[in-house]
Design an enzyme around this catalytic site. Structure first.
Site, mmCIF file in Angstrom:
data_model
loop_
_atom_site.group_PDB
_atom_site.id
_atom_site.type_symbol
_atom_site.label_atom_id
_atom_site.label_comp_id
_atom_site.label_asym_id
_atom_site.label_seq_id
_atom_site.Cartn_x
_atom_site.Cartn_y
_atom_site.Cartn_z
ATOM 1 C CG HIS A 126 -0.211 0.159 2.523
ATOM 2 N ND1 HIS A 126 0.192 -0.919 3.275
ATOM 3 C CD2 HIS A 126 0.194 1.269 3.210
ATOM 4 C CE1 HIS A 126 0.800 -0.490 4.367
ATOM 5 N NE2 HIS A 126 0.821 0.830 4.350
ATOM 6 C CG HIS A 242 7.100 5.147 1.479
ATOM 7 N ND1 HIS A 242 7.070 6.335 2.178
ATOM 8 C CD2 HIS A 242 6.752 4.185 2.367
ATOM 9 C CE1 HIS A 242 6.724 6.099 3.434
ATOM 10 N NE2 HIS A 242 6.523 4.794 3.575
#
EC number: 3.1.4.-
Length: 295
Positions: A126, A242
């Site tokens: 995620h 990220h």
């Protein structure tokens, strides 16, 4: 495609670790008929592991400590964009993690992959749109409604991102360090726009924002700092988004950070990671808020 590390004699230098395909076996070349992918809603039903204890017992989960203590009436909440890598993508990511942990130094951190559970089941990856925050029981419905309306009214469309850099990043408490893949800023600035919506909605419920100040990560290059400009959402946090691949309880040394930065990511940078919804995990319940459809 499965990847392995070159031997030292085949490397261009100590700081480069290119990837190459492994010759497939006969079984790999004839895998038989493949099953259709599971519907997205299925993953939401099993997004949380079984609760073993309401007490903070690090021995039950690899030495990790609970960021948000369990309190009756409090609901740990997280907003994020979810990615289930395909088979070949998963193989590439496994190769990167393997190289990142292949260190001769006995003091090197022990790396725990986030690609699979302890039982071997694939886990979703995620991009976070919030910190781990807490809602009260009476706030859950109104928060979900407010977030849904904000996303719907924003007309943010589904979008793709490309993977970019590999580096180590700590959590806010500096109790864990994560091996992460930075991503490039997508077209129409979808990440910044969704972050702004998330931060604004959380603020209405007394919760702190994610990336409240300008990005300061050590791994951020001077080029990315110079390229930060006014975006559609205001301040640009593209250098912060990220995808976490693995974690460690030990802080990586400068030498280990340098080694990670030398891994060849050219194949990974060709991957297009698509997002068409925002996930809101409140307690052990995951809701999905769709984005507009791109033309």
């Amino acid at each position: 495609m499965t990847l392995v590390q070159y031997s030292d004699s085949e490397s261009d230098s100590e700081s480069r670790f290119p990837l190459r395909p492994v010759k497939k076996s006969r079984h790999d070349l004839n895998p038989g008929p493949s099953l259709p992918p599971l519907p997205a809603a299925f993953h939401n039903l099993y997004a949380s592991s079984t609760r073993v204890s309401v007490q903070d017992n690090p021995s039950l989960h690899g030495g990790r400590t609970r960021v948000i203590p369990h309190v009756e009436g409090n609901w740990p909440t997280h907003l994020y964009l979810e990615w289930y890598p395909g088979k070949e993508e998963l193989s590439l990511l496994e190769g990167v993690i393997s190289q990142s942990g292949d260190l001769p130094d006995e003091k090197a951190p022990v790396i725990h992959s986030l690609l699979h559970s302890d039982l071997g089941a694939q886990l979703p990856l995620h991009i976070s749109l919030s910190r781990p925050v807490v809602l009260r029981t009476e706030q859950r419905a109104s928060f979900t409604e407010a977030l849904q309306k904000a996303i719907h009214d924003s007309h943010v469309l589904s979008f793709n991102v490309q993977l970019d850099t590999l580096y180590w990043s700590s959590n806010y408490e500096k109790t864990r360090w994560f091996l992460v893949l930075g991503v490039q800023r997508p077209n129409h600035d979808g990440l910044n726009r969704l972050l702004k919506l998330s931060n604004e909605t959380l603020a209405r419920f007394g919760q702190p924002p994610l990336y409240a100040t300008s990005p300061t990560r050590q791994q951020q290059t001077s080029a990315s700092i110079q390229n930060r400009s006014n975006s559609l959402s205001g301040e640009d946090f593209s250098g912060c988004f990220h995808i976490s691949l693995a974690w460690s309880l030990s802080e990586p040394s400068p030498k280990e950070r340098e080694r990670i930065a030398g891994i060849d990511l050219r194949v990974l940078r060709e991957i297009q990671v698509g997002f068409d919804s925002v996930k809101a995990k409140i307690g052990n319940i995951v809701g999905s808020i769709p984005l507009g459809k791109s033309l």
